[in-house]
Design an enzyme around this catalytic site. Structure first.
Site, PDB file in Angstrom:
ATOM      1  N   GLY A 266       0.751  -1.245   0.000  1.00 40.96           N
ATOM      2  CA  GLY A 266       0.000   0.000   0.000  1.00 40.96           C
ATOM      3  C   GLY A 266       0.775   1.285   0.000  1.00 40.96           C
ATOM      4  O   GLY A 266       0.222   2.343  -0.303  1.00 40.96           O
TER       5      GLY A 266
ATOM      6  N   GLY B 262       4.363  -3.612  -3.478  1.00 42.15           N
ATOM      7  CA  GLY B 262       4.454  -3.791  -4.926  1.00 42.15           C
ATOM      8  C   GLY B 262       4.935  -2.501  -5.559  1.00 42.15           C
ATOM      9  O   GLY B 262       6.098  -2.333  -5.926  1.00 42.15           O
ATOM     10  N   ARG B 263       4.011  -1.543  -5.608  1.00 44.78           N
ATOM     11  CA  ARG B 263       4.281  -0.261  -6.271  1.00 44.78           C
ATOM     12  C   ARG B 263       5.525   0.437  -5.736  1.00 44.78           C
ATOM     13  O   ARG B 263       6.303   0.991  -6.517  1.00 44.78           O
ATOM     14  CB  ARG B 263       3.051   0.641  -6.064  1.00 44.78           C
TER      15      ARG B 263
ATOM     16  N   TYR C 152      -8.245   5.099 -13.622  1.00 44.45           N
ATOM     17  CA  TYR C 152      -8.299   5.806 -12.335  1.00 44.45           C
ATOM     18  C   TYR C 152      -8.139   7.315 -12.481  1.00 44.45           C
ATOM     19  O   TYR C 152      -8.035   8.008 -11.477  1.00 44.45           O
ATOM     20  CB  TYR C 152      -7.163   5.341 -11.410  1.00 44.45           C
TER      21      TYR C 152
ATOM     22  N   CYS D 241      -9.569   3.583 -29.965  1.00 46.18           N
ATOM     23  CA  CYS D 241     -10.820   4.216 -30.386  1.00 46.18           C
ATOM     24  C   CYS D 241     -11.753   4.490 -29.214  1.00 46.18           C
ATOM     25  O   CYS D 241     -12.847   3.917 -29.133  1.00 46.18           O
ATOM     26  CB  CYS D 241     -11.516   3.318 -31.402  1.00 46.18           C
ATOM     27  N   GLU D 242     -11.306   5.292 -28.285  1.00 47.72           N
ATOM     28  CA  GLU D 242     -12.136   5.694 -27.156  1.00 47.72           C
ATOM     29  C   GLU D 242     -11.663   7.056 -26.690  1.00 47.72           C
ATOM     30  O   GLU D 242     -10.451   7.290 -26.603  1.00 47.72           O
ATOM     31  CB  GLU D 242     -11.954   4.770 -25.950  1.00 47.72           C
TER      32      GLU D 242
ATOM     33  N   TYR E 278       1.916  -1.907 -12.136  1.00 50.39           N
ATOM     34  CA  TYR E 278       0.568  -1.841 -12.724  1.00 50.39           C
ATOM     35  C   TYR E 278       0.564  -1.170 -14.099  1.00 50.39           C
ATOM     36  O   TYR E 278      -0.394  -0.521 -14.500  1.00 50.39           O
ATOM     37  CB  TYR E 278      -0.397  -1.119 -11.757  1.00 50.39           C
TER      38      TYR E 278
END
Ligand code: LLP
Length: 414
Positions: free
Chosen positions: A239, A275-276, A317, A343-344, A372
């Site tokens: 975290g 992790g991050r 996010y 295409c968005e 991530y």
């Protein structure tokens, strides 16, 4: 200097020019600094000093094989969130005793496979899952080592998508049922309770929630000890956030000191699952500008060959990542809406950015994507998964080649 910085007017990774890698491997390509991974791992590990602890790197952040092996060389253990991650960890040389297995939806097949392995812990997230683990352990005749993930109802004050410690979130055993479940485990032949597990969210940038979660786990461990139940360790999850804007943030030293402060009286060893904070800043995504066109009176669209397929975080996010031209031009800055090719309209990599003037063909680096990033890439629009490169000791190598259409179609039948 370690990692990514400007050197002789261009962005380098540990002195290797990103432009040289991009020219050779093409774009989009993830580039990681082994030195940065080492430095960040050691900062967290070293901050514990003599306090008993284990770092279980969270594979979900990035489980590209060469990075997993690098973490193993550093002495890390792992947090695997699926049988796929367990398998990758084992192939990278991790022993079952170095693997913890959390996850809110372990399938029957995953449990059948994982329980007999004798992992350091299966972190169960419900009473039902505990019973399923117990049944498999009884069948195999070997007690399962179990940690119970408790949902402490603590607000991580992070993005709601990555906030996991509130009772409205799907994670863990609700706090009001946890005591009963934990004490009910005493004397059950096929279950060995080894730890309480808490993980209240990701990209947490203030100490409060991390400290409160540790205090909660330590308090619960104390209650259990009073009831005659002794744990082996506390798993305080991952975290710790990183500074996506490059500013100051909670340091590994402050983070670890807060955890140790809360747990020290009890003396239990601490497990964390970062992790991050280990790999996030150690990676960039190098992309090429493929088009430029006016957007409004004062800005242009800069269209990259990388977008939400290679890096989903901005679209999913609204995440901010710094974007830097690899060879910034000296003459003047311009306003850009930096977008991907998908295409968005959600495929925006960076909104309203002021960057050194860009031209079609330029390379840009999207910063802090080691966690991530590649792990969440997809084949949407039949776009191939990007290449990945590791820079180590002044040399670089492709650690994952770019996917091809043949690779994709090899899974399909007419
Ligand atoms: N342990 C558990 C049980 C987790 O669920 C997670 C992350 C970690 C450890 C590692 O957390 P970290 O130290 O990396 O914060 N895709 C999102 C992040 C999702 C995090 C999921 N769980 C993002 O790109 O921000």
């Amino acid at each position: 200097m370690v990692g990514f910085y400007q050197h002789s007017s261009e962005l380098v990774c540990d002195d290797v020019p990103l432009s040289a890698i991009a020219a050779d491997v093409g774009t989009p390509t993830y580039v990681y600094s082994a030195a940065a991974v080492r430095e960040r791992y050691r900062a967290i590990d070293g901050a514990f000093g003599a306090y008993p602890h284990a770092l279980h790197y969270a594979l979900k952040a990035n489980s590209t094989f060469a990075l997993v092996k690098l973490l193993r060389e550093l002495g890390s253990a792992v947090d695997a969130n699926s049988i796929g991650e367990i398998e990758v960890a084992r192939r990278a040389g991790f022993a079952p005793s170095e693997i913890v297995f959390p996850g809110v939806g372990k399938s029957p097949a995953e449990l059948e496979c994982a329980v007999p392995l004798g992992l350091k812990a299966i972190n169960v997230e419900s009473a039902g899952e505990l019973a399923r683990v117990e049944a498999i352990a009884a069948k195999t005749g070997r007690p399962a080592r179990v940690a119970v993930r408790v949902n402490p109802d603590i607000d991580a004050r992070t993005h709601p998508h990555v906030s996991t410690g509130l009772k409205i979130n799907k994670f863990g055993v609700p706090v009001d049922q946890a005591r009963e479940l934990l004490t009910s485990m005493a004397g059950r032949r096929w279950l060995t309770l080894v730890a309480i597990h808490v993980h209240v969210g990701s990209q947490i940038t203030t100490l409060g929630p991390l400290r409160n979660a540790a205090a909660f786990a330590a308090g619960l461990a104390g209650e259990l000890r009073g009831a005659g139940v002794r744990l082996e360790y506390l798993d305080l999850g991952g975290g710790l956030g990183i500074a996506y804007d490059g500013g100051a943030i909670v340091t590994p030293e402050e983070y670890v000191a807060a955890l140790v402060h809360e747990v020290r009286a009890d003396g239990l060893p601490i497990v964390i699952e970062p992790g991050r904070s280990i790999v996030g800043p150690a990676g960039v995504l190098v992309a090429q500008v493929v088009d430029l066109k006016p957007r409004d009176a004062s800005s242009h669209f800069a269209v990259l060959d990388a977008g939400m397929t290679e890096l989903l975080r901005p679209a999913l996010y609204g995440a901010f990542h710094r974007i830097e031209p690899v060879r910034p031009r000296a003459n003047g800055a311009h306003e850009y809406e930096v977008v991907g090719p998908v295409c968005e309209s959600s495929d925006v990599v960076g909104r309203d950015r002021r960057l050194a003037r860009l031209e079609v063909g330029d390379f840009v680096a999207i910063r802090d994507v080691g966690a991530y990033g590649a792990a969440m890439a997809s084949n949407y629009n039949r776009r191939p998964l990007p290449a990945e490169v590791l820079v180590d000791e002044g040399r670089w190598r492709v650690i994952r080649r770019r996917q091809t259409v043949d690779d994709m179609l090899s899974l399909e039948h007419e």
